[in-house]
Motif scaffolding. Structure first.
Motif, PDB file in Angstrom:
ATOM      1  N   VAL A 338       0.857  -1.183   0.000  1.00 14.10           N
ATOM      2  CA  VAL A 338       0.000   0.000   0.000  1.00 14.10           C
ATOM      3  C   VAL A 338       0.895   1.236   0.000  1.00 14.10           C
ATOM      4  O   VAL A 338       1.737   1.400   0.886  1.00 14.10           O
ATOM      5  N   VAL A 339       0.744   2.100  -1.018  1.00 13.59           N
ATOM      6  CA  VAL A 339       1.578   3.292  -1.129  1.00 13.59           C
ATOM      7  C   VAL A 339       0.706   4.502  -1.437  1.00 13.59           C
ATOM      8  O   VAL A 339      -0.366   4.378  -2.026  1.00 13.59           O
ATOM      9  N   ILE A 371      -5.676   6.718 -16.773  1.00 17.42           N
ATOM     10  CA  ILE A 371      -5.050   7.688 -15.874  1.00 17.42           C
ATOM     11  C   ILE A 371      -3.544   7.497 -15.841  1.00 17.42           C
ATOM     12  O   ILE A 371      -3.016   6.462 -16.264  1.00 17.42           O
ATOM     13  N   ARG A 372      -2.871   8.523 -15.333  1.00 21.49           N
ATOM     14  CA  ARG A 372      -1.448   8.410 -14.984  1.00 21.49           C
ATOM     15  C   ARG A 372      -1.332   8.558 -13.477  1.00 21.49           C
ATOM     16  O   ARG A 372      -1.931   9.452 -12.881  1.00 21.49           O
ATOM     17  N   LEU A 373      -0.560   7.677 -12.863  1.00 26.12           N
ATOM     18  CA  LEU A 373      -0.361   7.672 -11.420  1.00 26.12           C
ATOM     19  C   LEU A 373       1.100   7.909 -11.087  1.00 26.12           C
ATOM     20  O   LEU A 373       1.986   7.367 -11.751  1.00 26.12           O
ATOM     21  N   LYS A 374       1.338   8.711 -10.059  1.00 26.99           N
ATOM     22  CA  LYS A 374       2.675   8.838  -9.487  1.00 26.99           C
ATOM     23  C   LYS A 374       2.611   8.375  -8.046  1.00 26.99           C
ATOM     24  O   LYS A 374       1.801   8.870  -7.261  1.00 26.99           O
ATOM     25  N   THR A 375       3.451   7.419  -7.695  1.00 27.48           N
ATOM     26  CA  THR A 375       3.424   6.845  -6.356  1.00 27.48           C
ATOM     27  C   THR A 375       4.596   7.347  -5.530  1.00 27.48           C
ATOM     28  O   THR A 375       5.667   7.661  -6.057  1.00 27.48           O
ATOM     29  N   ALA A 376       4.386   7.396  -4.204  1.00 30.23           N
ATOM     30  CA  ALA A 376       5.429   7.880  -3.311  1.00 30.23           C
ATOM     31  C   ALA A 376       6.549   6.867  -3.136  1.00 30.23           C
ATOM     32  O   ALA A 376       7.693   7.231  -2.827  1.00 30.23           O
ATOM     33  N   ALA A 377       6.241   5.588  -3.324  1.00 27.22           N
ATOM     34  CA  ALA A 377       7.237   4.520  -3.223  1.00 27.22           C
ATOM     35  C   ALA A 377       7.094   3.616  -4.444  1.00 27.22           C
ATOM     36  O   ALA A 377       6.012   3.517  -5.023  1.00 27.22           O
ATOM     37  N   PRO A 378       8.165   2.961  -4.850  1.00 26.46           N
ATOM     38  CA  PRO A 378       8.090   2.122  -6.057  1.00 26.46           C
ATOM     39  C   PRO A 378       7.215   0.882  -5.853  1.00 26.46           C
ATOM     40  O   PRO A 378       7.148   0.316  -4.762  1.00 26.46           O
ATOM     41  N   LEU A 379       6.530   0.506  -6.925  1.00 23.50           N
ATOM     42  CA  LEU A 379       5.728  -0.713  -6.940  1.00 23.50           C
ATOM     43  C   LEU A 379       6.367  -1.726  -7.883  1.00 23.50           C
ATOM     44  O   LEU A 379       6.958  -1.361  -8.910  1.00 23.50           O
TER      45      LEU A 379
END
Length: 425
Positions: A338-339, A371-379
């Motif tokens: 979960v990020v 959509i485009r997503l930017k995550t705080a930590a890599p998945l």
């Protein structure tokens, strides 16, 4: 015996629940107590109301529609089945997405009197998006159109255009009457002009594609086991379910997203050591090295073409009554990982009538958008086309914990594929 998971989909009142009830009833898969209770209830046109076998909620029985996803299980001498009864009403499209995500085959029901309607197209689109490979076009209520072959042929032609637009695999068309049982378990004399198999005969003969078992090995840690007792002072195991592929003792693996490398020292299934294990088994992996591994980390064989990324392009079905706007902050749940993330852009919206893509500034309830997503930590992900297990995720509200969307990874931006280090830590 192998297992086939299938979903019934289509518009409201097309007869999905009745079809499933008929399959269970005619294949002697209904327990005696349930059967007795069913036969004591009012009939429908002189026939037992088979929809009650799946429509278990009080509101469903009151309104005569399916609201929530229902799962039923039955077995024939040739195969085991898990049936998903999905709601047909457009209001509950999000429930249909949930049910379709694990199905191998979709039965698309069409009312012979109505033909192909918008919800038929919507459900076919969703089924194709989630990677279902086998489709059955079940033209129901043929008894209400005099079992007319011309009606059936016209609907088959209309749906062929839908299948062509969506690039569906070969579609098998079967004329049926779920209420009367025509062509459900056995072939019916009422439809003598049809020479193909009954629905159950077809379901028993469809090749079962064990996608999870033959894909690239994927394993995500759900729990780190550290008993730290006198009997097990140095025990460290990583519990989870093998999502795809096979793992073997002695295999060199990467721990992602950190990129560390080790070797599988032992594999445990039901507290017994085994030489190998494959999807969808639940296992405990023990590694030769003490490495930093947490819940949500992935363990994959060295050389796997898996991506570690913080920027994703995805297709989602928006499930919240509040619209989605670019800039929305939320959580991405990818199995155990979960990020935090932000929706940086909404790139398109799918038109369910034409299947075309159009620009949009927001997503409304039941919309299918890119959509485009930017995550705080890599998945650690694959594209959904490559691996349904590791290419799927959900979007979750940070404050309420509500599920906002179901998503499928289409592409990864600025990702990297781990390279072998050539030595252990």
């Amino acid at each position: 015996m192998d297992l086939l998971r299938f979903i019934t989909c289509g518009s409201v009142d097309d007869g999905k629940s009745t079809l499933i009830g008929r399959l269970l009833y005619d294949s002697d898969s209904v327990s005696l107590d349930v059967l007795a209770a069913l036969e004591n209830r009012p009939t429908v046109h002189g026939t037992v109301d088979l929809a009650l076998l799946t429509d278990g909620l009080r509101a469903e029985r009151e309104q005569g529609i399916t609201i929530d996803v229902a799962y039923k299980y039955f077995t024939t001498p040739r195969r085991k089945f898990i049936i998903t009864d999905a709601p047909g009403h457009v209001q509950y499209t999000r429930n249909m997405v949930t049910g379709a995500s694990t199905a191998d085959l979709a039965i698309v029901l069409v009312d012979a009197r109505q033909g192909v309607v918008e919800q038929t197209r919507r459900h076919s689109l969703i089924a194709s998006l989630v990677g279902i490979r086998h489709f059955v076009l079940a033209v129901n209520k043929m008894d209400l159109v005099g079992n007319d072959q011309a009606v059936f042929d016209q609907i088959v032609a209309d749906y062929a255009a839908v299948a062509d637009q969506l690039k569906l695999p070969q579609v098998t068309a079967i004329p049926i009457s779920a209420l009367l049982g025509d062509n459900i378990v056995t072939r019916s004399k009422n439809l003598s002009w049809y020479t193909g198999p009954s629905l159950l005969e077809h379901l028993e003969s469809v090749p079962a594609f064990e996608e999870a078992a033959i894909g690239e090995p994927r394993f995500q840690v759900q729990f780190v086991i550290r008993p730290q007792t006198d009997d097990y002072p140095d025990y460290r195991g990583y519990a989870g379910r093998i999502q795809s592929g096979e793992y073997r003792r002695g295999e060199r693996v990467h721990i992602l997203p950190s990129g560390q490398e080790s070797v599988i020292e032992a594999i445990e299934v039901n507290q017994q050591e085994v030489d190998s294990a494959a999807a969808p088994q639940a296992v405990v992996l023990r590694l030769a090295d003490d490495v930093d591994i947490s819940r949500g980390d992935s363990i994959v064989p060295v050389g796997s073409q898996i991506h570690v990324a913080k920027e994703l392009e995805a297709t989602i079905c928006w499930m919240d009554e509040r619209p989605l706007w670019p800039g929305r902050k939320l959580l991405v749940q990818h199995h155990s990982a979960v990020v935090k993330a932000v929706v940086s852009a909404i790139t398109y919206k799918v038109n369910v009538r034409t299947f075309g893509r159009a620009a949009t500034e927001s997503a409304q309830l039941n919309d299918i958008v890119g959509i485009r997503l930017k995550t705080a930590a890599p998945l650690v992900v694959d594209s959904y086309q490559q691996n349904r297990a590791t290419g799927a995720f959900i979007l979750v509200d940070e404050l309420s914990g509500d599920t906002l969307a179901a998503g499928m990874v289409e592409a990864m931006q600025n990702s990297f594929v781990p390279e072998p280090l050539g030595f252990t830590i």
